[in-house]
Write an enzyme that holds these catalytic residues in place. Structure first.
Site: not given
Lengths: 303, 303
Positions: A62, A64, A66-67, A142, A212
């Site tokens: 996804h 976000h 941090d990914h 999520h 997540d």
């Protein structure tokens, strides 16, 4: 066939001084899959001595940061290194819009060729397939559209017993059918059942990546019987309300999912930065699912 | 006023397992300037215990990825942390185009407000000014438009000697003029020269950041007399041809620039990943300019 999983990062979004955001590498003979690509992935690849040129398939769960914030740096470095190959990126369709301006800004001809494959965010889909391996994406739950990934070996054929070939004088031409499940008819008309002629193939190996996500029972059916399940455990039960609110899971919920999906082993990660000591995660999960390990950066898990 | 420089990263573009790409923090009383923001800057800020909320001014020298790929992650984290402030970003104008799609994708209201200030890439320019400090950008010589930055304290006024105020009965109203350089006329018409009344102000402090750049003499005039010069030294003299070709500098050339600009001290960095041991850089530079140090990650340099 062995599956070798290396954890490059298993922290959640906020950085800590010693844990990296999500990234992992799954190596199967002849293939190297990168799963998520948080900031710092390239330095973690270096530390774990994984050659950049082996990476041809990148799966992004996804969007976000941090990914995926480490992706442009990785692609740029592969280009600086002169890696000459297609790099397939399986990700939500917007990813291309987000990083294309930066790719365009890298002057001169790119030696690598990034190829974007938009994921279906609403239903399970086979996103990659080779002779031996297939990769499925499937929706998880999520705050923005997110998928999990299931990497699995394709079912193998049974092994034919050598002594049976001799005993029944089985012609070469029929071996293929028998391996695929056929019975054998002898010259005098007797039917020899397949079970007698073969030994069953080894169980195909499988690995599921779920982060997540909140605790989401429909996942269990898709990954049923998985050998190794990586499931996020951002929080402990003491912060279950926060997990619910942010659509993350607790360690206990990750363990519930392992149980529900009949996984052989559970690996938990995506730990919130507020937790300095991760042992409580292991303790909490093991109360529900004994075969649980923490996803520790730099550690290899072999299936 | 003290200048405190912390090196967060001093490697060149290709990652190594233990050195980060360019980023540094210059702290002066009441201000915290981030200079360049390579991938991993936010984790290095954490390691060096520098609060994200202190960063209001970010200076980006040029748009090679190893100097800005950490910016989106840093801004995103500041936002997650709920930092409420304007964040001024001084950078080549294209930077906004490159990261705006990612900023737009961060859903919901941003708590920080990034404000982009496009740099003049062709001539020196004052890009920031406060009561005590000013920051100049100036072109250096690289394969894409690149600037250096000069951070300098504004000239201070002289100190008036207390015993002179008493001796000549200097009225309060005239002290400001005398501090600014005026002589004093006594009641009986004698002229007391300024030098007799004052002690000179401390020399304003200054720091110059020059990377990425080839050896480029015009820089010397702009940064003349600087207290501390950070100058890139991507290569050793043995690779001088490569330095020329890629518009980078050798350690010796960095030292030549320190000498030419009459710097008090030289800090070299932006080391090519091919060099594991950095001591040769120091040795080579010190042959030309004795007061040279290596820019080591996590180390503080105080002016």
């Amino acid at each position: 066939m062995s599956f070798e999983l290396t954890i490059l990062g298993s922290n959640s979004a906020l950085p800590t001084s010693n844990r990296y955001p999500t990234a992992q590498v799954l190596e199967v003979p002849g293939r190297c899959f990168l799963i998520d690509c948080g900031e710092g992935t390239q330095i973690q690849l270096r530390r774990n001595k994984i050659s950049f040129s082996k990476i041809r398939h990148i799966f992004i769960s996804h969007l976000h940061g941090d990914h995926y914030y480490g992706l442009i740096g990785l692609l740029s470095t592969m280009n600086l290194l002169g890696v000459k190959s297609d790099v397939h990126i399986y990700a939500p369709s917007e990813l291309k819009t987000l990083i294309q301006p930066q790719l365009d800004f890298i002057r001169g001809e790119m030696s690598i060729k990034p190829i974007f494959h938009p994921l279906n965010l609403k239903k399970p889909q086979t996103v990659f397939e080779s002779k031996n391996i297939e990769v499925l994406s499937f929706p998880v739950k999520h705050s923005i559209p997110t998928v999990g990934f299931l990497f699995r070996e394709k079912p193998k054929q049974a092994n034919i017993k050598k002594e049976m070939i001799k005993a029944y004088n089985i012609p070469l031409a029929q071996i293929k059918d028998i391996k695929a499940g056929a019975d054998f008819e002898t010259e005098d008309g007797r039917i020899i059942p397949n079970e007698k002629l073969t030994t069953p193939p080894p169980k195909p190996k499988s690995y599921a990546f779920c982060t997540d996500t909140a605790f989401h029972p429909p996942i269990a059916e898709i990954i049923n019987g998985v050998d190794l399940l990586y499931h996020e455990a951002t929080f402990l039960e003491e912060l279950k309300d926060l997990a619910e609110k942010t659509l993350h899971s607790t360690a206990r919920q990750a363990a519930e999912m392992a149980k529900l999906s009949k996984a052989s082993k559970l690996l938990i990660g995506h730990f919130s930065s507020r937790f300095k000591n991760l042992n409580d995660f292991k303790t909490e999960a093991r109360e529900v699912f004994k075969n649980t390990e923490l996803a520790i950066e730099g550690k290899k898990y072999i299936i």
